[in-house]
Design an enzyme around this catalytic site. Structure first.
Site, short mmCIF file in Angstrom:
data_model
loop_
_atom_site.label_atom_id
_atom_site.label_comp_id
_atom_site.label_asym_id
_atom_site.label_seq_id
_atom_site.Cartn_x
_atom_site.Cartn_y
_atom_site.Cartn_z
CG LEU A 30 -0.81 2.25 -0.80
CD1 LEU A 30 -0.60 3.54 -0.01
CD2 LEU A 30 0.20 1.20 -0.35
CG ASP A 31 -4.72 -4.02 0.50
OD1 ASP A 31 -5.00 -3.97 -0.72
OD2 ASP A 31 -4.18 -5.01 1.04
#
Length: 334
Positions: free
Chosen positions: A81-82
């Site tokens: 996940l960013d």
């Protein structure tokens, strides 16, 4: 605003029939550990956390924190996940670390806030977004960790939750490796006004969802303290799922006790060791090899279809790729 009626089904939701090949096989209760009966130390060693990642840190940083909190040597996450993105981040621990590979075919779900750069009628927004269900072609973003080649990805469903002027809140189910930022950019182009992603949260990664198993980093700190300082293991046990949770969605083959040690030592699974299996297995499928106590033994590639495994009396059924079962939980019986 009424929500669209959408069937939210990911590959992880497929129900699989079980076919019995040997109805006389039994398991010895003295061997192995059923997933929900493992001593707490083994529960952690062979566990997966359904983590609610906060916005801010990278997925790598979050995993490093978990290793420090739980005093672990190894951990790995399933699907990066960013930093700005929050939500479901499965983190596999110690001996279970490599099980995250099993999540790749399971599908993922996100809730995204899209901001349009111009005014668009609601009916047009709904019609255009509906067109993005199915197979789409994407190129990874400039900042992506993978090569920027065009590739096909599947959008399983798009459900508009709310439209407020130029802001569109929607839920989307996608194949692993789908970039929601790119999807939103292309929706904006199709609408003729442009758009960008304002917020993003992952709400599912295969069998891991926003449910009672979802825990925060703060929860883990508290639960680990309760166990280590006060001897209360109830909370840390609930916070960490057995690694078998990560393969719930995979087609499975259950094997005889007498075959477990051989596979645990790296041998391929042969047909005589099979007790029961899921219908619909195709040659080349990723499958989970299980004991009759529902313990994960290994992951591998099916070398036969379900029908062939049922009909044949010999031959290699599964090419074993990753072994999770310790070699000493079941005795050598060959």
């Amino acid at each position: 605003m009424a929500r669209d009626e959408v069937r939210r089904i990911l590959p992880a939701d497929i129900k699989r029939e079980v076919i019995v090949k040997d109805d006389k096989a039994e398991t010895n209760p003295k061997w192995g550990f059923p997933p929900d009966k493992r001593p707490i130390e083994l529960h952690i060693q062979y566990g997966v956390i359904n983590l609610d990642k906060p916005p801010g840190p990278t997925s790598h940083e979050v995993v490093a924190w978990i290793k420090r909190i739980l005093n672990l040597e190894k951990a790995g996450h399933g699907g990066t996940l960013d930093p700005k993105v929050s939500g479901v981040l499965p983190v596999a621990l110690e001996r279970a670390t490599r099980v995250v590979q099993a999540l790749l075919p399971a599908g993922k779900e996100y809730v995204a806030l899209m901001h349009l750069h111009g005014d668009v009628p609601e009916d047009k927004i709904r019609a255009v977004m509906k067109e993005f269900e199915g197979e789409i072609i994407q190129r990874p973003p400039l900042r992506s960790a993978v090569k920027r080649r065009l590739r096909t990805r599947k959008v399983y469903y798009i459900e508009i939750l709310e439209i407020d002027g130029r802001d569109v809140l929607f839920r989307v189910g996608v194949e692993a490796g789908t970039y929601i930022r790119s999807l939103i950019h292309h929706i904006g182009l199709a609408l003729g006004v442009g758009a960008h992603m304002a917020e993003l949260r992952r709400t599912r990664s295969g069998p891991f969802k926003e449910d009672e198993t979802l825990v925060t980093l703060h929860d883990l700190v508290d639960y680990y303290h309760f166990w280590k300082e006060d001897g209360i293991e109830e909370y840390i046990r609930k916070a960490i799922q057995p690694m078998e949770k990560a393969v719930e969605h995979l087609p499975k083959i259950w094997i005889k006790d007498s075959a477990v040690a051989a596979v645990a030592h790296g041998a391929n699974l042969t047909v005589p060791g099979i007790v029961k299996l899921n219908a619909g297995i195709k040659k080349g499928d990723l499958v989970a090899i299980m004991t009759l106590k529902d313990e994960l033994v290994a992951l591998g590639k099916a070398m036969m279809s379900t029908q062939e495994m049922i009909e044949r009396s010999k031959g290699i059924a599964v090419d074993v790729e990753k072994v999770f079962m310790p070699r000493d939980w079941y005795p050598k019986l060959w």
